[in-house]
Scaffold this motif. Structure first.
Motif, PDB file in Angstrom:
ATOM      1  N   SER A 269      33.462 -34.913  20.862  1.00  0.00           N
ATOM      2  CA  SER A 269      33.304 -33.542  20.488  1.00  0.00           C
ATOM      3  C   SER A 269      33.849 -33.540  19.024  1.00  0.00           C
ATOM      4  CB  SER A 269      33.952 -32.748  21.492  1.00  0.00           C
ATOM      5  OG  SER A 269      33.366 -32.471  22.710  1.00  0.00           O
ATOM      6  N   LYS A 270      34.960 -33.961  18.705  1.00  0.00           N
ATOM      7  CA  LYS A 270      35.646 -34.010  17.277  1.00  0.00           C
ATOM      8  C   LYS A 270      34.546 -34.462  16.461  1.00  0.00           C
ATOM      9  CE  LYS A 270      39.960 -34.722  16.541  1.00  0.00           C
ATOM     10  NZ  LYS A 270      41.328 -35.027  16.450  1.00  0.00           N
ATOM     11  N   LEU A 271      34.007 -35.731  16.618  1.00  0.00           N
ATOM     12  CA  LEU A 271      32.975 -36.385  15.907  1.00  0.00           C
ATOM     13  C   LEU A 271      31.963 -35.320  15.613  1.00  0.00           C
ATOM     14  CD1 LEU A 271      31.961 -38.413  14.134  1.00  0.00           C
ATOM     15  CD2 LEU A 271      31.138 -39.727  16.182  1.00  0.00           C
ATOM     16  N   LYS A 272      31.380 -34.845  16.595  1.00  0.00           N
ATOM     17  CA  LYS A 272      30.208 -33.875  16.586  1.00  0.00           C
ATOM     18  C   LYS A 272      30.609 -32.524  15.594  1.00  0.00           C
ATOM     19  CE  LYS A 272      28.740 -34.919  21.366  1.00  0.00           C
ATOM     20  NZ  LYS A 272      28.669 -34.561  22.650  1.00  0.00           N
ATOM     21  N   TYR A 273      31.708 -32.157  15.805  1.00  0.00           N
ATOM     22  CA  TYR A 273      32.303 -31.205  14.918  1.00  0.00           C
ATOM     23  C   TYR A 273      32.408 -31.315  13.389  1.00  0.00           C
ATOM     24  CZ  TYR A 273      35.625 -27.417  13.461  1.00  0.00           C
ATOM     25  OH  TYR A 273      36.177 -26.394  12.941  1.00  0.00           O
TER      26      TYR A 273
ATOM     27  N   GLY B  71      40.250 -20.943  19.203  1.00  0.00           N
ATOM     28  CA  GLY B  71      40.149 -22.157  18.383  1.00  0.00           C
ATOM     29  C   GLY B  71      38.897 -22.738  18.544  1.00  0.00           C
ATOM     30  N   ASN B  72      38.617 -23.608  17.543  1.00  0.00           N
ATOM     31  CA  ASN B  72      37.249 -24.397  17.743  1.00  0.00           C
ATOM     32  C   ASN B  72      37.189 -25.416  18.717  1.00  0.00           C
ATOM     33  OD1 ASN B  72      35.819 -23.104  15.435  1.00  0.00           O
ATOM     34  ND2 ASN B  72      37.078 -24.385  14.069  1.00  0.00           N
ATOM     35  N   SER B  73      38.422 -25.770  19.184  1.00  0.00           N
ATOM     36  CA  SER B  73      38.741 -26.647  20.228  1.00  0.00           C
ATOM     37  C   SER B  73      38.192 -26.126  21.565  1.00  0.00           C
ATOM     38  CB  SER B  73      40.163 -27.377  20.340  1.00  0.00           C
ATOM     39  OG  SER B  73      40.750 -26.288  20.710  1.00  0.00           O
ATOM     40  N   MET B  74      37.810 -24.800  21.702  1.00  0.00           N
ATOM     41  CA  MET B  74      37.310 -24.478  22.827  1.00  0.00           C
ATOM     42  C   MET B  74      35.871 -25.151  23.152  1.00  0.00           C
ATOM     43  SD  MET B  74      38.094 -20.301  22.109  1.00  0.00           S
ATOM     44  CE  MET B  74      37.189 -19.648  23.301  1.00  0.00           C
ATOM     45  N   MET B  75      35.168 -25.432  22.184  1.00  0.00           N
ATOM     46  CA  MET B  75      33.864 -26.005  22.491  1.00  0.00           C
ATOM     47  C   MET B  75      34.293 -27.388  22.998  1.00  0.00           C
ATOM     48  SD  MET B  75      31.862 -24.919  19.081  1.00  0.00           S
ATOM     49  CE  MET B  75      33.438 -25.157  17.938  1.00  0.00           C
TER      50      MET B  75
ATOM     51  N   MET C 212      42.673 -19.486  15.658  1.00  0.00           N
ATOM     52  CA  MET C 212      43.935 -20.340  15.147  1.00  0.00           C
ATOM     53  C   MET C 212      43.793 -20.955  13.821  1.00  0.00           C
ATOM     54  SD  MET C 212      44.045 -23.891  17.775  1.00  0.00           S
ATOM     55  CE  MET C 212      44.125 -23.039  19.091  1.00  0.00           C
ATOM     56  N   GLU C 213      42.569 -21.395  13.549  1.00  0.00           N
ATOM     57  CA  GLU C 213      42.144 -21.974  12.195  1.00  0.00           C
ATOM     58  C   GLU C 213      42.634 -21.007  11.072  1.00  0.00           C
ATOM     59  OE1 GLU C 213      39.915 -24.008  15.331  1.00  0.00           O
ATOM     60  OE2 GLU C 213      40.138 -21.921  14.638  1.00  0.00           O
ATOM     61  N   ASN C 214      42.689 -19.614  11.380  1.00  0.00           N
ATOM     62  CA  ASN C 214      42.975 -18.776  10.225  1.00  0.00           C
ATOM     63  C   ASN C 214      44.346 -18.251  10.157  1.00  0.00           C
ATOM     64  OD1 ASN C 214      40.441 -18.308   9.177  1.00  0.00           O
ATOM     65  ND2 ASN C 214      39.960 -16.720  10.916  1.00  0.00           N
ATOM     66  N   LEU C 215      45.293 -18.866  11.014  1.00  0.00           N
ATOM     67  CA  LEU C 215      46.633 -18.526  10.916  1.00  0.00           C
ATOM     68  C   LEU C 215      47.393 -18.711   9.648  1.00  0.00           C
ATOM     69  CD1 LEU C 215      48.066 -19.747  14.671  1.00  0.00           C
ATOM     70  CD2 LEU C 215      47.561 -17.406  13.968  1.00  0.00           C
ATOM     71  N   PRO C 216      47.182 -19.540   8.890  1.00  0.00           N
ATOM     72  CA  PRO C 216      47.727 -19.918   7.501  1.00  0.00           C
ATOM     73  C   PRO C 216      47.355 -18.636   6.552  1.00  0.00           C
ATOM     74  CG  PRO C 216      46.631 -21.918   8.081  1.00  0.00           C
ATOM     75  CD  PRO C 216      46.018 -21.058   9.163  1.00  0.00           C
TER      76      PRO C 216
ATOM     77  N   MET D 210      41.445 -24.783  25.600  1.00  0.00           N
ATOM     78  CA  MET D 210      41.495 -25.359  24.052  1.00  0.00           C
ATOM     79  C   MET D 210      42.807 -25.910  23.656  1.00  0.00           C
ATOM     80  SD  MET D 210      42.204 -21.853  22.014  1.00  0.00           S
ATOM     81  CE  MET D 210      43.652 -21.088  22.026  1.00  0.00           C
ATOM     82  N   LYS D 211      42.726 -26.665  22.639  1.00  0.00           N
ATOM     83  CA  LYS D 211      44.047 -27.471  22.123  1.00  0.00           C
ATOM     84  C   LYS D 211      44.167 -27.016  20.913  1.00  0.00           C
ATOM     85  CE  LYS D 211      44.581 -29.260  26.221  1.00  0.00           C
ATOM     86  NZ  LYS D 211      43.590 -28.214  27.083  1.00  0.00           N
ATOM     87  N   PRO D 212      45.362 -27.182  20.297  1.00  0.00           N
ATOM     88  CA  PRO D 212      45.749 -26.727  18.848  1.00  0.00           C
ATOM     89  C   PRO D 212      45.384 -27.991  18.045  1.00  0.00           C
ATOM     90  CG  PRO D 212      47.744 -27.322  20.011  1.00  0.00           C
ATOM     91  CD  PRO D 212      46.771 -27.356  21.046  1.00  0.00           C
ATOM     92  N   MET D 213      44.592 -27.930  16.869  1.00  0.00           N
ATOM     93  CA  MET D 213      44.417 -28.980  16.222  1.00  0.00           C
ATOM     94  C   MET D 213      45.284 -29.639  15.251  1.00  0.00           C
ATOM     95  SD  MET D 213      40.907 -29.158  17.077  1.00  0.00           S
ATOM     96  CE  MET D 213      39.956 -30.200  15.726  1.00  0.00           C
TER      97      MET D 213
END
Length: 715
Positions: free
Chosen positions: A184-188, A389-393, A430-434, A452-455
């Motif tokens: 999934s990370k590669l597809k992303y 977060g994106n890792s939900m996918m 979570m990608e927008n937390l910064p 999901m998991k934190p990236m």
């Protein structure tokens, strides 16, 4: 007695009332009178030539009718036969299709596979598509639906990309959770890279030609892609300098995906749409990217006209409940809406769009042309967020070790129990937390690593800092899903945490076995349940809702958390209302009038409107019309041009698709003595009219024409 006659005024071309880019529709067709929607923008789909028309001629057909033109094409699929068959570079490329475990290619259509976006495809998108579009003078490009199916990942093309990306041979995703996560990370990454390269090329090539090219991503929401088991770059694209905005592709087809609540699995279209739009808006807000919100008066699957109408109202209302956004794609594919037959309710017979529905739809669409941005907030208590977060996918397919998440219930378990009680829960990426403002107005944040998991560890650093400053965090999860132990940052490079939450709890200084703890000025609750239990079990939401209420009122000290079955907001002269079932009760929500009901093609003026559970309303409040002393069209199944106001008279031109009926309500200072609707050939047609003295509005009806219908009113 009101006198009426009818005149159509022909004009080969015209200039839009303004150069605004507020409303749009997408079409693969050339202009025809039946689909002349009258939005600001016609997004021309596909760069291929047709049998009797080149791409450039298709674009010109819309420009000659006064439209600004954009371009859209699929970035994961499309009518790219010249590429697939080898006509473009002499090589057959069908081998880059996305392939399932059984060896079958996933097809979008005949000879149109979903692709693995490797280097030759990216080069074709640049040189074979984008260059042609920019050469045609189009400066706004939409790269639609970067989609990699979770069940794919078995093609030779994907295996080669795996070796390059990871530096070791491909591993079948069905064999372990870690392989699934890596796949999934590669597809992303592959679609992130494809979008990045193609958009940067578009900007650079446009600059060579003296053009400021804008690039948009039309995409489903993260909620829907996760639910439908599709991987896409989503939020990461918002921070790319070469991406200017999004189209939030939310419609009946996505929002009717069944969900669990109170132990019942069924369609909850309004609630689902509200969460989908919210996730898209929260994704883009910190980056200030432009976003168009899409609805569709029908959907991809054949249903009946009654079904389409009911769910169109639900999704349409959901998007209007976000008053900070006022740019819209009013429909995709007008050619299928206006020119294809679908069934009547409770019947096997099919007809073209019923006149009542096309009139209602055009009234709604035309309202979007004047729908204002508003600082008003939707009703209900604000300040409660749910982390996503994106890792939900990444965890949706296949199933490992028997861990199931039916209907994506670990997400809906955190959101539906609150939304159903009239709490306009916000989603936080979570990608927008910064970004500094991401958690600025959040008092209570609900999160889970069940789905999901934190990236990166920085996610936890931002969360811990927020809690210590006074935020209240509710963590829900048993942390026993098979993805907790995938090889990732929390268990590599010196880290030995068994689950990512252990790292978060370490930063917070709390014991994972403690159900609650004060942390700095904030507070943390740890609930050792998967959120899916809150919705898959009858009454399962009660404990969760009680905890959120306690956290909000006692820990965050943010005020009383009250509940309701209604969400509503006022936007200028418009009132938007949704009343939910499965909520606090069966009482309706009443809007006092006089109001014009914009979901009724007869445009009645009502003393009040009662909205019952399970329904929605869009109302025009006559008492809030700006400049009530000025003659003006308040609501219409057409778009109005060339307005002229003189003492005792009001003139304008109305335009809308052919073969539809216009109903309009016009505000006047006094009852009209004469109303003239004239045609270019001098013929007179009946245009029924009636006066409502209480609201000082004239109701007028006549057949629409894209060439223009001239209306003159005197009093």
């Amino acid at each position: 007695m009101i006198k009426t006659s009818f005149t159509i005024v022909c004009s080969l071309s015209f200039v839009l009332a303004s150069a605004q880019q507020k409303t749009a529709f997408q079409t693969s067709s050339a202009w025809t009178p039946e689909i002349d929607v009258r939005s600001d923008i016609a997004i021309v789909y596909g760069a291929n030539d047709r049998r009797n028309m080149t791409f450039e001629e298709r674009v010109r057909s819309w420009r000659e009718r006064g439209y600004q033109t954009h371009f859209m094409t699929g970035i994961a699929w499309g009518s790219y036969e010249e590429y697939f068959t080898g006509k473009w570079d002499g090589k057959n490329h069908f081998g880059i299709g996305q392939v399932e475990q059984d060896g079958d290619t996933i097809w979008h259509g005949r000879n149109v596979p979903y692709v693995v976006p490797e280097s030759t495809f990216i080069r074709y998108m640049k040189e074979g598509v984008v260059k042609k579009v920019i050469d045609a003078g189009i400066s706004h490009i939409h790269l639609e639906e970067p989609e990699f199916w979770a069940r794919a990942g078995y093609s030779e093309a994907f295996k080669k990309e795996w070796q390059v990306y990871y530096g070791f041979p491909w591993r079948p995703q069905h064999e372990s959770p870690e392989n699934t996560y890596l796949s999934s990370k590669l597809k992303y990454y592959l679609y992130f890279n494809a979008i990045k390269e193609v958009s940067e090329y578009a900007k650079a090539y446009g600059k060579q030609k003296g053009m400021d090219v804008k690039v948009y991503i039309p995409t489903h929401s993260l909620v829907n892609y996760s639910s439908w088991r599709i991987v896409s770059p989503e939020a990461s694209l918002a921070s790319l300098p070469s991406i200017d905005g999004y189209i939030a592709q939310v419609w009946t087809g996505t929002s009717r995906e069944p969900t669990f609540y109170n132990g019942l699995r069924k369609e909850r279209v309004f609630e689902n749409a509200f969460l989908e739009y919210g996730s898209m808006i929260s994704m883009t807000a910190p980056t200030n990217r432009k976003i168009f919100l899409l609805t569709d008066p029908i959907e991809d699957w054949p249903r009946d006209w009654g079904d389409y109408k009911r769910n169109y109202e639900a999704t349409f209302t959901a998007k209007l409940l976000y008053p900070m956004v006022a740019d819209y794609e009013v429909m995709p594919w007008p050619e299928r809406i206006y020119t294809r037959p679908y069934k009547l309710p409770d019947s096997d017979s099919s007809i073209l769009i019923p006149k009542y529905y096309s009139t209602q739809m055009q009234i709604m669409v035309n309202a979007l042309n004047s729908m204002p941005v508003s600082e008003n907030k939707v009703s209900g208590v604000h300040g409660i967020g749910v982390l996503m977060g994106n890792s939900m996918m990444f965890q949706r397919f296949p199933t490992h070790q028997g861990f199931e998440d039916p209907q994506f219930s670990n997400f809906y378990g955190q959101t539906l129990p609150l939304l159903k009680l009239g709490v306009p829960v916000e989603t936080v990426h979570m990608e927008n937390l910064p970004f500094e403002n991401t958690l600025k107005n959040i008092k209570v944040l609900v999160m889970s690593y069940s789905n999901m998991k934190p990236m990166s560890p920085e996610v936890h650093e931002h969360l811990a800092a927020w809690v210590k400053k006074g935020g209240v965090l509710i963590y829900c999860g048993a942390d026993d899903d098979p993805y907790q132990s995938v090889r990732e940052w929390w268990n590599t490079k010196g880290n030995t945490f068994k689950s990512p939450s252990e790292h978060l709890f370490r930063l917070l200084g709390v014991n994972a076995a403690q159900p609650e703890a004060r942390v700095g000025k904030g507070f943390v609750y740890i609930v050792r349940q998967h959120p899916k239990e809150f919705v898959m079990n009858a009454g399962g939401e009660k404990g969760f809702v009680a905890l959120v209420k306690k956290a909000f009122e006692e820990n965050a000290k943010a005020g009383k958390l009250s509940f309701s079955n209604t969400l509503h907001v006022s936007r200028g002269m418009y009132d938007v209302v949704a009343v939910m079932d499965e909520s606090t009760g069966a009482e309706p929500f009443v809007v006092k009038g006089p109001v014009i009901d914009l979901f009724d093609p007869k445009l009645p003026v009502l003393e009040s409107k009662s909205v019952t559970p399970g329904t929605q309303a869009l109302l025009l409040n006559v008492g809030r019309v700006e400049h009530p002393e000025r003659p003006q069209v308040l609501a219409a199944a057409c778009r109005v041009y060339d307005e002229e106001r003189k003492t005792g008279s009001y003139h304008f031109t109305a335009k809308s698709p052919a073969k539809t009926i216009n109903v309009m309500r016009i505000l006047l200072p006094a009852a009209p003595k004469e109303t003239t609707v004239t045609a270019a050939d001098g013929s007179k047609l009946e245009a029924p009219a009636s006066w409502d003295a209480g609201s000082k509005t004239l109701l007028l009806q006549f057949d629409n024409s894209p060439e223009g219908v001239k209306v003159a009113i005197g009093w």
